[in-house]
Structures are given as structure tokens and as C-alpha cells.
Design an enzyme around this catalytic site. Structure first.
Site, PDB file in Angstrom:
ATOM      1  N   ASP A 148       1.192 -14.905 -50.286  1.00 42.31           N
ATOM      2  CA  ASP A 148       2.140 -16.016 -49.730  1.00 42.31           C
ATOM      3  C   ASP A 148       1.038 -16.833 -48.798  1.00 42.31           C
ATOM      4  OD1 ASP A 148       4.533 -17.053 -48.703  1.00 42.31           O
ATOM      5  OD2 ASP A 148       3.787 -16.285 -46.652  1.00 42.31           O
ATOM      6  N   ASP A 151       3.862 -11.949 -45.126  1.00 44.85           N
ATOM      7  CA  ASP A 151       4.241 -11.465 -43.633  1.00 44.85           C
ATOM      8  C   ASP A 151       5.699 -11.791 -43.232  1.00 44.85           C
ATOM      9  OD1 ASP A 151       3.920 -14.199 -43.587  1.00 44.85           O
ATOM     10  OD2 ASP A 151       2.784 -14.212 -41.494  1.00 44.85           O
ATOM     11  N   ASP A 156       9.250 -13.192 -47.835  1.00 44.99           N
ATOM     12  CA  ASP A 156       8.198 -12.383 -48.772  1.00 44.99           C
ATOM     13  C   ASP A 156       8.862 -11.203 -49.003  1.00 44.99           C
ATOM     14  OD1 ASP A 156       6.591 -14.665 -48.434  1.00 44.99           O
ATOM     15  OD2 ASP A 156       5.791 -13.587 -46.712  1.00 44.99           O
TER      16      ASP A 156
END
Length: 383
Positions: free
Chosen positions: A82, A274, A278
Site C-alpha cells: 500500500d 497499515d 488495507d
């Protein structure tokens, strides 16, 4: 293993009697086979290495939930990362406010911050911080509605406003292109009367990101960046990080579907993230990593939690996995080596039960000692 050894011991007994040995001597040969083949070392080979490996990882800030995730980590073919908060610092700053209609920049910022004040997204924090730094008093917002990965809308003084990523053709490209080329995340404030203002936020790469990506690629792992940003902004950030493959304009469910697509062909796919957005992708991956700065949802979903917010720790976790299973392979070799060497000697009477017992104990000691050598493992390398 045990039935085979029992058959070999029985065969040694019968064979010794057949060649004329006394029953006592034949029985000693059979007992020697059973003693030397005691599978203590085989039973210790895997768990001792796993215990030392996970313990060493914990000391280095790599918290591993289970042995299965540690095993899968050594086989990773693709790592999806990400962008916001993982590849970047996750603390973007508002750099540009561009009104598109007859509205001042201050009023546009005031409206945008009024909408974003209830959001936990890093871009929302950037807008609110800019409004606070400018000393702007915010409006009260009613009927606030949030669409994960798309934006939010709310009513201010009877007018419905929306903050979202600009859609194709909604804003002149000459205004968007310079912002996107600088790897900035662009948001659009609009109402029923049309687009009102553009806001651009700049996030910076983590200092360790470029080196971490290089380490992962050196280990033969394909790195893929995932983001909800516009493709042009994503491309600029991917280039800066040294990543060739990226996917942009993704919603949380899109990330999860992409993970499933990457897994086709039997590839082992990992995900590092994080945030709340996600979590679906983390759950879909074969191995998932949550960075220390992540949300509770991300940490609870992930298989491996990294205490430090450093992408290099992902490479360290993979290296630790490979080192641990390398020790397991060595341990199994030691265990089988003693058996392969000792059983034939015991069958033909060249190994007494006393010597066999000592050799069996030595094999267990060698396995445990070899596992303890994992305590010398240090982060910062990749195998």
C-alpha cells in the site's frame, strides 16, 4: 519411521540368529538398532528452530503470529505494498488550494476542512491541519456520509458538498497534470453547482523505502504498489521508489480482488499495509504484514506485525523465515545422518547399545545447538 525401524530391528535379530550368533548377542544388535534410531532428533528438528526463530524475530520487532505464516514468508513471489503510510510517511501536507469558481482559497479550504473534520484519513488530516494553521473557523456539517476509498459528502448551511478524487473530464487537465506529475494526491471540492476547488497534498517517501524495495527485488520478489490515487500521481511515486508495477484508483475491495488475481498460477503473494482500507487485501494474501503505525484492524488481520514503521522490516522478516527453514533443513540432515550411518552399524553388530545411546543423545544435542545458532541472526540482510 517407527514401524520401519521396528522391522529392521526384528530383521537384525532374526538375521543374527540365522548366522549362528547366540540369542544374547542377537538381541543386543536388535536393541542397538532401536536405540540409535530413537527419533528424538527428528522430533526436535522443526520446533526448536521455529521457537528460536520466532523469539529472535520478536527481539528485533518482528511479531509472528504462527509458524504457518513464517513458513509461507520464505516462499513469497510477489509483495503488494500500500502506498500511503506504508511506502510513504503517511503524513501528507496540503501544498495547493486552487479555487475553480468565484470563491476565495480561504473559503474553499474552510468548506473542505468542515467536511473532513470527522474523517481519520491522512489526507483529511492534512486539510484540517492547513485550516487550523490558517486560523479558519469551521462550519457545522450535517448528514455526513463517507464512502471508503471514494470520499465523503455533507450538508453545510443547506448546501450539499462533496470531497472526492476528480473524475475524468470534471476538471481541466491542464490544472491537474502539474499536480499529478509531482506525485501529489488531488482532491476536488464540488457541489450541485459543479467543481469548486482543487486541493493537492504531498506525501514523502520513507527514507528506507528505496533501499527496502531494492533488497526485495534482489531477493527475487516482485514488488507491486497499490493506491487509490490517480494513475499519473501513482506513476510518479512508483518511479521514485524504484517500483515498476503499480495499480491505481483502487477501492478496498479492488485491492482484495487484485491480490486474488496475483495469486493465480500458484504464486505466493504477500501484502503490506497499515490502514483500515488495507484489511481486505491483508486477509486475502498468503502472508500479510502490518506496520507498527497501522490501525488496530490492520494489526489484527495481519500474520506478521512489524513494530517499526519501516518497510525494510518486511525484507528482514522474509530473511528470518529463510534462515529459520534453512536451519530446519540442516537439523533434519543431522537427524537422518546419524540414523543412516548408525543403523547399518547396529544391524551388523558394530555398535553396542551404550555407544548407540551416546550417538542418539549427540544427535539431539547437535540439532538443538544448531537451532540456537539462529540467535546470531541479524536484520539488514536478505538471502
Amino acid at each position: 519411521f517407527v514401524p520401519v525401524v521396528c522391522v529392521i530391528a526384528l530383521g537384525a535379530l532374526i538375521g543374527a540368529l540365522a548366522v549362528g550368533l547366540a540369542f544374547q548377542n542377537a538381541l543386543i544388535n536388535a536393541v542397538s538398532v532401536l536405540v540409535i534410531a530413537c527419533p528424538c532428533a527428528l522430533g526436535l528438528a522443526t520446533p526448536t528452530a521455529l521457537i528460536v526463530g520466532t523469539g529472535r524475530g520478536a527481539r528485533c520487532g518482528i511479531l509472528i503470529k504462527n509458524a504457518e505464516s513464517l513458513e509461507h514468508a520464505r516462499k513469497i513471489d510477489v509483495l503488494a505494498i500500500d502506498k500511503t503510510g506504508t511506502l510513504t510517511q503517511g503524513t501528507p501536507k496540503l501544498t495547493d488550494t486552487l479555487p475553480l469558481q468565484g470563491m476565495s482559497a480561504a473559503e474553499a479550504l474552510r468548506l473542505a476542512a468542515s467536511l473532513e473534520q470527522g474523517s481519520t484519513h491522512p489526507l483529511a488530516h492534512a486539510v484540517c491541519q492547513a485550516a487550523s494553521d490558517a486560523g479558519l473557523a469551521l462550519h457545522a456539517t450535517k448528514d455526513l456520509q463517507t464512502q471508503p476509498g471514494q470520499g465523503l459528502s455533507g450538508e453545510i448551511e443547506g448546501v450539499r458538498y462533496e470531497m472526492s478524487a476528480p473524475r475524468d473530464g470534471e476538471v481541466p487537465q491542464e490544472k491537474l497534470s502539474p499536480l499529478q506529475a509531482a506525485a501529489k494526491s488531488v482532491m476536488l471540492l464540488s457541489s450541485s453547482s459543479g467543481p469548486l476547488a482543487l486541493f493537492a497534498c504531498q506525501d514523502t517517501l520513507r527514507e528506507s523505502a528505496v533501499a527496502a524495495v531494492a533488497r526485495l527485488k534482489k531477493a527475487g520478489i516482485e514488488v507491486v504498489m497499490l493506491t487509490g490515487d490517480h494513475p499519473a500521481s501513482a506513476a510518479a511515486m512508483a518511479r521514485a521508489a524504484g517500483i515498476e508495477s503499480f495499480h491505481a484508483e483502487l477501492l478496498p475491495e479492488d485491492k482484495a480482488r487484485l491480490i486474488e488475481t496475483l495469486k493465480q498460477g500458484g504464486r505466493v503473494v504477500a501484502m503490506a499495509g497499515d490502514g483500515i482500507n488495507d484489511a481486505p487485501a491483508l486477509a486475502a494474501a498468503d502472508v500479510s504484514f502490518a506496520l507498527g503505525s497501522g490501525t488496530d484492524v490492520a494489526r489484527q488481520t495481519a500474520d506478521i506485525t512489524l513494530i517499526e514503521t519501516d518497510l525494510g522490516r518486511v525484507a528482514d522478516a522474509i530473511d528470518l523465515s529463510r534462515a529459520t527453514f534453512g536451519k530446519i533443513a540442516q537439523n533434519l540432515f543431522f537427524a537422518f545422518f546419524y540414523n543412516v550411518l548408525g543403523i547399518p552399524l547396529a544391524v551388523f553388530g558394530y555398535l553396542s547399545p551404550v555407544v548407540a545411546g551416546a550417538a542418539m543423545a549427540a544427535s539431539s544435542v547437535s540439532v538443538v545447538s544448531n537451532s540456537l545458532m539462529l540467535r546470531r541472526w541479524r536484520p539488514g540482510r536478505i538471502r
